[in-house]
Design a protein around this motif. Structure first.
Motif, PDB file in Angstrom:
ATOM      1  N   ALA A  42       0.819  -1.209   0.000  1.00 18.48           N
ATOM      2  CA  ALA A  42       0.000   0.000   0.000  1.00 18.48           C
ATOM      3  C   ALA A  42       0.854   1.261   0.000  1.00 18.48           C
ATOM      4  O   ALA A  42       0.582   2.207  -0.760  1.00 18.48           O
ATOM      5  N   ALA A  43       1.881   1.288   0.826  1.00 16.99           N
ATOM      6  CA  ALA A  43       2.729   2.478   0.911  1.00 16.99           C
ATOM      7  C   ALA A  43       3.455   2.737  -0.405  1.00 16.99           C
ATOM      8  O   ALA A  43       3.553   3.890  -0.855  1.00 16.99           O
ATOM      9  N   THR A  44       3.940   1.673  -1.044  1.00 17.73           N
ATOM     10  CA  THR A  44       4.663   1.831  -2.306  1.00 17.73           C
ATOM     11  C   THR A  44       3.749   2.394  -3.387  1.00 17.73           C
ATOM     12  O   THR A  44       4.113   3.334  -4.110  1.00 17.73           O
ATOM     13  N   LEU A  45       2.558   1.839  -3.512  1.00 22.00           N
ATOM     14  CA  LEU A  45       1.637   2.302  -4.551  1.00 22.00           C
ATOM     15  C   LEU A  45       1.126   3.707  -4.277  1.00 22.00           C
ATOM     16  O   LEU A  45       0.931   4.486  -5.219  1.00 22.00           O
ATOM     17  N   THR A  46       0.918   4.032  -3.018  1.00 15.13           N
ATOM     18  CA  THR A  46       0.492   5.391  -2.679  1.00 15.13           C
ATOM     19  C   THR A  46       1.529   6.407  -3.138  1.00 15.13           C
ATOM     20  O   THR A  46       1.201   7.447  -3.715  1.00 15.13           O
ATOM     21  N   ASP A  47       2.803   6.094  -2.917  1.00 18.01           N
ATOM     22  CA  ASP A  47       3.889   6.988  -3.320  1.00 18.01           C
ATOM     23  C   ASP A  47       4.016   7.113  -4.840  1.00 18.01           C
ATOM     24  O   ASP A  47       4.501   8.139  -5.340  1.00 18.01           O
ATOM     25  N   LEU A  48       3.592   6.073  -5.571  1.00 16.66           N
ATOM     26  CA  LEU A  48       3.811   6.038  -7.021  1.00 16.66           C
ATOM     27  C   LEU A  48       2.549   6.327  -7.833  1.00 16.66           C
ATOM     28  O   LEU A  48       2.559   6.181  -9.057  1.00 16.66           O
ATOM     29  N   ALA A  49       1.484   6.759  -7.176  1.00 17.69           N
ATOM     30  CA  ALA A  49       0.217   6.962  -7.887  1.00 17.69           C
ATOM     31  C   ALA A  49       0.358   7.936  -9.051  1.00 17.69           C
ATOM     32  O   ALA A  49      -0.196   7.718 -10.139  1.00 17.69           O
ATOM     33  N   GLU A  50       1.096   9.004  -8.848  1.00 17.10           N
ATOM     34  CA  GLU A  50       1.226  10.014  -9.917  1.00 17.10           C
ATOM     35  C   GLU A  50       2.052   9.507 -11.103  1.00 17.10           C
ATOM     36  O   GLU A  50       1.587   9.567 -12.254  1.00 17.10           O
ATOM     37  N   PRO A  51       3.265   8.952 -10.904  1.00 14.29           N
ATOM     38  CA  PRO A  51       4.023   8.478 -12.067  1.00 14.29           C
ATOM     39  C   PRO A  51       3.423   7.243 -12.738  1.00 14.29           C
ATOM     40  O   PRO A  51       3.729   6.962 -13.898  1.00 14.29           O
ATOM     41  N   LEU A  52       2.559   6.496 -12.022  1.00 14.69           N
ATOM     42  CA  LEU A  52       1.935   5.320 -12.620  1.00 14.69           C
ATOM     43  C   LEU A  52       0.640   5.645 -13.355  1.00 14.69           C
ATOM     44  O   LEU A  52       0.061   4.768 -13.995  1.00 14.69           O
ATOM     45  N   ALA A  53       0.192   6.877 -13.298  1.00 19.71           N
ATOM     46  CA  ALA A  53      -1.042   7.261 -13.986  1.00 19.71           C
ATOM     47  C   ALA A  53      -0.906   7.021 -15.490  1.00 19.71           C
ATOM     48  O   ALA A  53       0.091   7.394 -16.111  1.00 19.71           O
ATOM     49  N   GLY A  54      -1.887   6.367 -16.063  1.00 20.63           N
ATOM     50  CA  GLY A  54      -1.887   6.070 -17.486  1.00 20.63           C
ATOM     51  C   GLY A  54      -1.118   4.821 -17.864  1.00 20.63           C
ATOM     52  O   GLY A  54      -1.161   4.396 -19.026  1.00 20.63           O
ATOM     53  N   LYS A  55      -0.431   4.212 -16.918  1.00 27.70           N
ATOM     54  CA  LYS A  55       0.392   3.036 -17.210  1.00 27.70           C
ATOM     55  C   LYS A  55      -0.394   1.740 -16.970  1.00 27.70           C
ATOM     56  O   LYS A  55      -1.363   1.703 -16.204  1.00 27.70           O
TER      57      LYS A  55
END
Length: 232
Positions: free
Chosen positions: A94-107
């Motif tokens: 959960a913590a990892t994905l929360t931190d990466l939500a913005e750069p993972l958008a559209g991926k």
């Protein structure tokens, strides 16, 4: 023919990022994709650790003839990749994905995390408020295209350079049927593997939990069991 691999798209030009690429599962998948000629990015919280892991994988048999593998921190890998595989420990999911939500958008995000606990009686599935790890990922990454896959692939088999074929099916759960073909095509880059649609995200919890059964099988029979769907 019920299953026709000739219909799968060409994914050879996609860059595959692996968040958690320094762990056993992540390293194994990175090795197999690089060996198949895919461009692979290893992600870690530590860029230096990711770079070291990438160097080690690049030196393994078969990689020099095909793909490239490099390392960077998780944020950079998320931004530079077309498809991102999440292979982090459940405790940091959960913590990892929360931190990466913005750069993972559209991926395209492929979650292969299994929420498991271990005690003296062996492995067992853990309850997840959202229903499963991939459903948690979908909730935390509303801007990403999320699916579950590669949950049942044995890390020791992936990492063994003496093994040319890994005979198993990769069960894929997603809300987007288009993603099934993309992920199935990636799975098919590893000789012996097939990608099989296994339902929507709500069906992923039993796939993640079944890994506990596979671990028990492997321990009892001293093997590296996988899943193969018959009559397909």
């Amino acid at each position: 023919m019920a299953y026709d691999p000739s219909d799968l798209p060409d994914v050879s030009g996609l860059t595959v990022g692996i968040i958690g690429g320094t762990g056993d599962q992540g390293r194994g998948l990175a090795y197999r994709f690089a060996r198949a000629g895919q461009t692979v990015l290893i992600g870690s919280r530590s860029a230096s650790r990711a770079a070291q892991s990438a160097e080690e994988i690049a030196a393994l048999p078969g990689v020099a003839a095909g793909g490239s593998v490099t390392g960077a921190d998780n944020d950079e890998v998320a931004r530079r990749s077309d498809v991102v595989i999440i292979a982090v420990p459940w405790e940091g999911h959960a913590a990892t994905l929360t931190d990466l939500a913005e750069p993972l958008a559209g991926k395209i995000v492929v979650d292969c995390v299994n929420p498991l606990g271990f005690d003296k009686q062996g492995p067992y599935p853990l309850p997840v408020p959202e229903g499963s790890a991939v459903q948690q990922a979908a909730a935390l990454l509303p801007g990403s295209r999320v699916c579950a896959a590669f949950n049942h692939v044995s890390a020791p088999l992936l990492a063994d350079p003496e093994i040319d074929r890994i005979e198993l099916d990769v069960l894929i759960c997603t809300e987007e049927r288009e993603l099934v073909d993309v992920v199935a095509a990636l799975a098919a880059r590893i000789p012996g593997m097939r990608g099989v649609y296994a339902g929507r995200l709500r069906n992923a919890h039993q796939i993640e939990a079944f890994t506990a059964n596979l671990i028990a099988i492997n321990r009892r029979y001293k093997t590296h069991a996988g899943v193969r769907v018959t009559d397909l």
